[in-house]
Design an enzyme around this catalytic site. Structure first.
Site, short mmCIF file in Angstrom:
data_model
loop_
_atom_site.label_atom_id
_atom_site.label_comp_id
_atom_site.label_asym_id
_atom_site.label_seq_id
_atom_site.Cartn_x
_atom_site.Cartn_y
_atom_site.Cartn_z
N ARG A 1 -2.75 -22.13 -6.21
CA ARG A 1 -2.75 -21.92 -4.76
C ARG A 1 -1.59 -21.03 -4.32
NH1 ARG A 1 -6.58 -23.50 -6.30
NH2 ARG A 1 -7.90 -25.25 -5.67
N SER B 1 -9.01 -28.70 2.62
CA SER B 1 -8.02 -29.52 1.89
C SER B 1 -6.62 -29.17 2.38
CB SER B 1 -8.13 -29.27 0.39
OG SER B 1 -9.41 -29.63 -0.09
N GLU C 1 -0.94 -27.26 1.88
CA GLU C 1 -1.55 -26.02 1.41
C GLU C 1 -1.56 -24.91 2.46
OE1 GLU C 1 -5.93 -24.94 -0.32
OE2 GLU C 1 -4.98 -26.75 -1.10
#
Length: 336
Positions: A164, A237, A332
């Site tokens: 990520r 998410s 995130e």
């Protein structure tokens, strides 16, 4: 190209946060960027790049100029005996692009179906799902230097991908605007069925094991677990799955035999959703925000939330997970 003042971004971020940009402009060609750079007033403002707004937490007020990349287009640019090379413009909706590749008979991106956002944002975050990441098939990124307007091509290696993360989220943040992305998709079909419930969904429907049905399985699973951001504000998410040592994972497994984990290089990736659920946050609210009742990994805006509300909840969830499991979970989305 039109510069807008006091532009409302509430509908331009999937968390549906109230946010006002001091200046706003959409870019359709590289010449648009050159025009901005020739304007001394605009050039000296702080700039922010907006894609689909699906991985951002926006403040109530954004100083400076927000640039939205709105170029469109996708095509096969080359093929050899082993690969198709497919280029997509940064403004393309990611899922539309993925489904187009499958319709055209190009596979390799099917596990990344229904991920929100744009093509241009995909490399920044190195988006991933169900055992597949963008870095696995990305060939090169064409970007524009925000200081000079000059083009630059980044190879896969130069993108410095990790979980990520990428060069564009670290050293290159605010320096380059991604204009288009080329993917190298393999002609040899290798399906990834081992993550989540993909195989179960395919078998439950008696579908053949092929890329289009894997994509449909992913879509079905995501729609059953994740809220539609048009209905409930969310950024998908919200936390990364933490990567831990084998020793820490084994220690947790000895205490929690249903711990969800996956091998990741020489370490282990833990399911953040499982940790958050076990910490008692699934379906729980804090003010106007909360963790989704069907998927603990998803932070949702029940209406009227601000960035402060989001980060207050994120800090509390992270703290409770750390207290209970000794594991750090990291948000995130990008914080503006």
């Amino acid at each position: 190209m039109q510069i807008q003042n006091s532009h409302d971004l509430s509908s331009s971020n999937t968390l549906q946060l109230r946010s006002l940009a001091e200046r706003f402009v959409e870019l359709y060609t590289p010449a648009d960027l050159s025009t901005l750079l020739m304007n001394p007033e605009l050039k000296n403002l702080p700039w922010k790049i907006l894609g689909g707004g699906s991985n951002l937490v926006l403040p109530s007020q954004i100083e400076g100029l927000v640039l939205k990349v709105s170029n469109l287009g996708r095509k096969l640019i080359h093929e050899d005996p082993d690969y198709w090379f497919v280029k997509a413009q940064a403004g393309e909706v990611w899922n539309d692009f993925v489904q187009w590749t499958l319709e055209e008979g190009y596979w390799g991106l099917e596990n990344l179906s229904l991920i929100p956002g744009t093509v241009g944002a995909a490399p920044i975050q190195n988006i991933g799902a169900y055992g597949v990441e963008v870095k696995d098939t990305l060939w090169e990124v064409h970007a524009l230097d925000l200081q000079t307007g000059e083009p630059r091509v980044f190879s896969n290696k130069e993108c410095q991908f990790s979980y990520r993360d990428s060069y564009f989220k670290q050293e290159g943040a605010g320096r380059y605007l991604i204009w288009d992305v080329t993917f190298r998709l393999p002609k040899k079909n290798v399906l990834h069925l081992e993550y989540g419930d993909i195989r179960k969904e395919v078998e439950r429907n008696n579908w053949p094991q092929d890329p289009r049905h894997v994509a449909q399985a992913v879509i079905n699973i995501r729609q059953s677990k994740l809220p539609d951001p048009k209905v409930i504000g969310n950024a998908g998410s919200f936390f990364k799955n933490p990567i831990v040592s084998k020793e820490l994972r084994d220690g947790l497994l000895s205490k929690h035999n249903d711990l969800v984990s996956f091998p990741y290089e020489d370490r282990y990736k833990l399911a953040a959703g499982w940790l958050i659920d076990r910490a008692g946050w699934k379906g729980k609210k804090l003010g106007p925000v909360g963790m989704y009742e069907k998927q603990a990994l998803v932070l949702v805006n029940h209406g009227g939330a601000t960035a402060d509300d989001v980060w207050k909840l994120a800090r509390q969830v992270s703290s409770d997970v750390h207290t209970q499991f000794g594991v750090e979970i990291e948000a995130e989305p990008i914080r503006w």
